[in-house]
Design a protein around this motif. Sequence first.
Motif, PDB file in Angstrom:
ATOM      1  N   MET A  90     -15.137 -40.179 113.763  1.00  0.00           N
ATOM      2  CA  MET A  90     -16.102 -39.714 112.766  1.00  0.00           C
ATOM      3  C   MET A  90     -15.476 -39.616 111.366  1.00  0.00           C
ATOM      4  O   MET A  90     -16.183 -39.627 110.365  1.00  0.00           O
ATOM      5  N   SER A  91     -14.137 -39.561 111.323  1.00  0.00           N
ATOM      6  CA  SER A  91     -13.426 -39.504 110.035  1.00  0.00           C
ATOM      7  C   SER A  91     -12.838 -40.852 109.644  1.00  0.00           C
ATOM      8  O   SER A  91     -12.047 -40.936 108.701  1.00  0.00           O
ATOM      9  N   ALA A  92     -13.209 -41.916 110.367  1.00  0.00           N
ATOM     10  CA  ALA A  92     -12.566 -43.217 110.182  1.00  0.00           C
ATOM     11  C   ALA A  92     -12.648 -43.704 108.743  1.00  0.00           C
ATOM     12  O   ALA A  92     -11.665 -44.234 108.193  1.00  0.00           O
ATOM     13  N   HIS A  93     -13.808 -43.561 108.093  1.00  0.00           N
ATOM     14  CA  HIS A  93     -13.963 -44.073 106.730  1.00  0.00           C
ATOM     15  C   HIS A  93     -12.977 -43.392 105.783  1.00  0.00           C
ATOM     16  O   HIS A  93     -12.310 -44.069 104.981  1.00  0.00           O
ATOM     17  N   ARG A  94     -12.863 -42.071 105.868  1.00  0.00           N
ATOM     18  CA  ARG A  94     -11.933 -41.320 104.997  1.00  0.00           C
ATOM     19  C   ARG A  94     -10.488 -41.729 105.262  1.00  0.00           C
ATOM     20  O   ARG A  94      -9.697 -41.932 104.336  1.00  0.00           O
ATOM     21  N   VAL A  95     -10.140 -41.836 106.539  1.00  0.00           N
ATOM     22  CA  VAL A  95      -8.757 -42.169 106.892  1.00  0.00           C
ATOM     23  C   VAL A  95      -8.397 -43.564 106.393  1.00  0.00           C
ATOM     24  O   VAL A  95      -7.323 -43.790 105.814  1.00  0.00           O
TER      25      VAL A  95
END
Length: 409
Positions: free
Chosen positions: A314-319
């Motif tokens: 769910m945090s892939a884009h930020r990471v």
Amino acid sequence: MLKLCLLAVSQIHYDPFEIVVVADRVGLDAVRDTGLFDQVKTALLETANISKARNIGISLAAGQVVAFLDDDSVPEPGWLFHLAAVFDNTDVVAAGGYVLGRNGISFQSKAETIDTHAITKPLEVDGTIPVILSGDSVTGIKTVGTNCAFRRDLFQKLGGFDPAFAYFLDESDINIRVAKARLKTAIVPLAQVHHSSAASEVRQKNRMPISLFQVGRSIALFLRKHCQEQDRERAETDAIEVQRRQLHRHMMSGRCEPRDVERILKTLKSGIDSGMKEKPKVLPPVGLSSSKLLGFVRNGQNNTKHENLAGFLMSAHRVRKRAESMVQSGATVSVYLFSRTALFHHVRFHPDGYWEQTGGLYGRSIRSQPLFCWISLPNRAAKEADRVALVRQPWDIDPKTPQLPVVCF
């Protein structure tokens, strides 16, 4: 794939080294697209002949050691750090590392021998320390073409790659010549390359052969060159059986039908017949370049820091955005993205320039691990970062700090 390979090569931590690319016009256009053209030695070769390409590369290389990659491979950042180090031993003339397969974790090839019958066998090498070995008149120490290195002056002594081997057994021919000369080869477990197997006119992306003509031709030439005449018929039969078993494995995996096996084996036998009519030629030494080393300068050349980032999907884009920014500033970055599942893990080198491992938080990375392991995100990320640390960031290893830092999102 060549662009991705060059992006990974541009992140290698080793000084100094130069890059030489031998390719057709489409390949050289791809080099221009990377923006690295002025930092790369290039040569045009329209003929699909890997031995000719390597000889041209050797003739352009200025370094004392020449290392080889295929364009469908990507090296780990510590590849040359480990592979080149064994040449500090003046007895070593050749070296080979390990090759990772499509999932980026399991090995496609490790240590092997190759004999004059063109039969390979596993070679037991324990641990991660390089071992230095010698072959004999019958058996050589095998190096894989997409992860190997040789002293440049070796090609003056033994001749270059044999252009008769346009594809298959090209590096094995060198291995046998090195063995017969009683010269030493190093096996370097931590010098690792990821190989994804590009589709070509002879095979599909899943490694299913389209034609085995060139393989058959190379087998025949290899046997004529290295195998005793009285043993050739048996060796030819054994080589055909090896290819038959590989085709059967493809069939069992659903990549081909039974009728395809015999059709493709006919191309193999046709290639063998063609090769048996050719007479091996004496190889001239490869002309060596007198040019200076075109030292490659990486973006942020003074930045040897390796960053580890982790998070749930769910945090892939930020990471990924954070990773991309760090890469642009010259850092080497590993990203660990997990789902709350027990899915198996996969590793790839992302087109934006960072290493990405995905899978279930509780699942396997190494395929011998338990199917399920209850663990937290920070601990799992740290565990995976430690697993690859020696191949990806060996310069950061501190014996006093057992775990490398990981930033979790």
